[in-house]
Design a protein around this motif. Structure first.
Motif, PDB file in Angstrom:
ATOM      1  N   UNK A   1       7.767   2.883   6.650  1.00 54.99           N
ATOM      2  CA  UNK A   1       6.887   3.936   6.170  1.00 54.99           C
ATOM      3  C   UNK A   1       5.832   3.518   5.175  1.00 54.99           C
ATOM      4  N   UNK A   2       5.576   2.220   5.069  1.00 56.01           N
ATOM      5  CA  UNK A   2       4.513   1.759   4.181  1.00 56.01           C
ATOM      6  C   UNK A   2       3.179   1.886   4.901  1.00 56.01           C
ATOM      7  N   UNK A   3       2.111   2.231   4.175  1.00 59.43           N
ATOM      8  CA  UNK A   3       0.818   2.436   4.832  1.00 59.43           C
ATOM      9  C   UNK A   3       0.209   1.160   5.415  1.00 59.43           C
ATOM     10  N   UNK A   4       0.527   0.006   4.835  1.00 57.03           N
ATOM     11  CA  UNK A   4       0.047  -1.260   5.393  1.00 57.03           C
ATOM     12  C   UNK A   4       0.871  -2.421   4.851  1.00 57.03           C
ATOM     13  N   UNK A   5       0.581  -3.592   5.382  1.00 58.24           N
ATOM     14  CA  UNK A   5       1.354  -4.789   5.043  1.00 58.24           C
ATOM     15  C   UNK A   5       1.242  -5.156   3.565  1.00 58.24           C
ATOM     16  N   UNK A   6       0.063  -4.976   2.974  1.00 59.28           N
ATOM     17  CA  UNK A   6      -0.112  -5.388   1.580  1.00 59.28           C
ATOM     18  C   UNK A   6       0.726  -4.540   0.625  1.00 59.28           C
ATOM     19  N   UNK A   7       0.824  -3.251   0.890  1.00 62.37           N
ATOM     20  CA  UNK A   7       1.650  -2.377   0.046  1.00 62.37           C
ATOM     21  C   UNK A   7       3.119  -2.785   0.184  1.00 62.37           C
ATOM     22  N   UNK A   8       3.548  -3.048   1.412  1.00 64.81           N
ATOM     23  CA  UNK A   8       4.915  -3.516   1.643  1.00 64.81           C
ATOM     24  C   UNK A   8       5.146  -4.845   0.939  1.00 64.81           C
ATOM     25  N   UNK A   9       4.192  -5.750   1.040  1.00 64.64           N
ATOM     26  CA  UNK A   9       4.329  -7.058   0.396  1.00 64.64           C
ATOM     27  C   UNK A   9       4.507  -6.955  -1.108  1.00 64.64           C
ATOM     28  N   UNK A  10       3.724  -6.096  -1.746  1.00 70.52           N
ATOM     29  CA  UNK A  10       3.854  -5.916  -3.200  1.00 70.52           C
ATOM     30  C   UNK A  10       5.223  -5.347  -3.562  1.00 70.52           C
ATOM     31  N   UNK A  11       5.655  -4.353  -2.811  1.00 65.53           N
ATOM     32  CA  UNK A  11       6.958  -3.746  -3.095  1.00 65.53           C
ATOM     33  C   UNK A  11       8.086  -4.747  -2.852  1.00 65.53           C
ATOM     34  N   UNK A  12       7.980  -5.520  -1.770  1.00 68.32           N
ATOM     35  CA  UNK A  12       8.996  -6.521  -1.462  1.00 68.32           C
ATOM     36  C   UNK A  12       9.085  -7.565  -2.576  1.00 68.32           C
ATOM     37  N   UNK A  13       7.929  -7.987  -3.098  1.00 68.63           N
ATOM     38  CA  UNK A  13       7.927  -8.941  -4.219  1.00 68.63           C
ATOM     39  C   UNK A  13       8.570  -8.323  -5.463  1.00 68.63           C
ATOM     40  N   UNK A  14       8.364  -7.030  -5.675  1.00 71.47           N
ATOM     41  CA  UNK A  14       9.028  -6.364  -6.804  1.00 71.47           C
ATOM     42  C   UNK A  14      10.544  -6.382  -6.644  1.00 71.47           C
ATOM     43  N   UNK A  15      10.996  -6.208  -5.404  1.00 74.75           N
ATOM     44  CA  UNK A  15      12.438  -6.203  -5.150  1.00 74.75           C
ATOM     45  C   UNK A  15      13.056  -7.587  -5.239  1.00 74.75           C
ATOM     46  N   UNK A  16      12.360  -8.604  -4.715  1.00 74.25           N
ATOM     47  CA  UNK A  16      12.989  -9.919  -4.521  1.00 74.25           C
ATOM     48  C   UNK A  16      12.311 -11.073  -5.248  1.00 74.25           C
ATOM     49  N   UNK A  17      11.178 -10.858  -5.826  1.00 69.77           N
ATOM     50  CA  UNK A  17      10.316 -11.884  -6.444  1.00 69.77           C
ATOM     51  C   UNK A  17       9.742 -12.870  -5.421  1.00 69.77           C
ATOM     52  N   UNK A  18       9.851 -12.568  -4.138  1.00 72.12           N
ATOM     53  CA  UNK A  18       9.310 -13.415  -3.075  1.00 72.12           C
ATOM     54  C   UNK A  18       8.499 -12.560  -2.112  1.00 72.12           C
ATOM     55  N   UNK A  19       7.561 -13.204  -1.433  1.00 75.35           N
ATOM     56  CA  UNK A  19       6.844 -12.502  -0.367  1.00 75.35           C
ATOM     57  C   UNK A  19       7.797 -12.319   0.809  1.00 75.35           C
ATOM     58  N   UNK A  20       7.504 -11.374   1.684  1.00 73.67           N
ATOM     59  CA  UNK A  20       8.368 -11.214   2.864  1.00 73.67           C
ATOM     60  C   UNK A  20       8.458 -12.499   3.692  1.00 73.67           C
ATOM     61  N   UNK A  21       7.336 -13.191   3.871  1.00 74.71           N
ATOM     62  CA  UNK A  21       7.345 -14.431   4.662  1.00 74.71           C
ATOM     63  C   UNK A  21       8.184 -15.510   3.993  1.00 74.71           C
ATOM     64  N   UNK A  22       8.072 -15.643   2.677  1.00 73.90           N
ATOM     65  CA  UNK A  22       8.865 -16.656   1.957  1.00 73.90           C
ATOM     66  C   UNK A  22      10.353 -16.315   2.013  1.00 73.90           C
ATOM     67  N   UNK A  23      10.682 -15.045   1.879  1.00 67.75           N
ATOM     68  CA  UNK A  23      12.074 -14.624   1.965  1.00 67.75           C
ATOM     69  C   UNK A  23      12.630 -14.934   3.350  1.00 67.75           C
ATOM     70  N   UNK A  24      11.851 -14.609   4.376  1.00 69.26           N
ATOM     71  CA  UNK A  24      12.271 -14.877   5.754  1.00 69.26           C
ATOM     72  C   UNK A  24      12.472 -16.375   5.965  1.00 69.26           C
ATOM     73  N   UNK A  25      11.559 -17.188   5.477  1.00 70.24           N
ATOM     74  CA  UNK A  25      11.666 -18.642   5.641  1.00 70.24           C
ATOM     75  C   UNK A  25      12.914 -19.188   4.958  1.00 70.24           C
ATOM     76  N   UNK A  26      13.254 -18.608   3.824  1.00 72.89           N
ATOM     77  CA  UNK A  26      14.419 -19.086   3.067  1.00 72.89           C
ATOM     78  C   UNK A  26      15.740 -18.637   3.682  1.00 72.89           C
ATOM     79  N   UNK A  27      15.750 -17.475   4.313  1.00 70.82           N
ATOM     80  CA  UNK A  27      17.010 -16.887   4.765  1.00 70.82           C
ATOM     81  C   UNK A  27      17.248 -16.910   6.272  1.00 70.82           C
ATOM     82  N   UNK A  28      16.264 -17.374   7.023  1.00 68.30           N
ATOM     83  CA  UNK A  28      16.431 -17.438   8.485  1.00 68.30           C
ATOM     84  C   UNK A  28      16.315 -18.902   8.913  1.00 68.30           C
ATOM     85  N   UNK A  29      17.385 -19.455   9.469  1.00 66.68           N
ATOM     86  CA  UNK A  29      17.328 -20.853   9.916  1.00 66.68           C
ATOM     87  C   UNK A  29      16.232 -21.047  10.977  1.00 66.68           C
ATOM     88  N   UNK A  30      15.529 -22.164  10.865  1.00 67.94           N
ATOM     89  CA  UNK A  30      14.521 -22.500  11.856  1.00 67.94           C
ATOM     90  C   UNK A  30      13.138 -21.959  11.560  1.00 67.94           C
TER      91      UNK A  30
END
Length: 79
Positions: A46-75
């Motif tokens: 329900x986020x209006x766009x990727x940038x709003x989601x990215x900011x909120x995700x960084x607030x939650x995890x201190x990482x961007x969604x892509x960095x979090x995915x890279x760290x937690x998904x093998x390959x």
């Protein structure tokens, strides 16, 4: 509505806090799903766009969604 607000306040939370926690939990589950793009995840949550989601995700995890995915998904290559 007022009763719900009072009861939530009595346990130290609010409706907005509950929604935020649910979105965070869903985001963390969805981000490890490689078949979903980050813009798709933002839309599903329900986020209006990727940038709003990215900011909120960084607030939650201190990482961007892509960095979090890279760290937690093998390959997934790290950025």
């Amino acid at each position: 509505e007022r009763t719900l607000i009072r009861k939530l306040a009595s346990i130290g939370t609010s409706y907005r806090d509950l929604v935020d926690e649910e979105r965070k939990a869903r985001a963390l589950l969805l981000i490890i799903n490689q078949s979903l793009s980050i813009p798709n995840i933002a839309d599903l949550l329900g986020f209006p766009d990727r940038s709003v989601f990215g900011r909120k995700f960084r607030n939650w995890t201190t990482q961007t969604p892509a960095a979090y995915r890279a760290k937690h998904v093998p390959g997934i290559p790290a950025f």
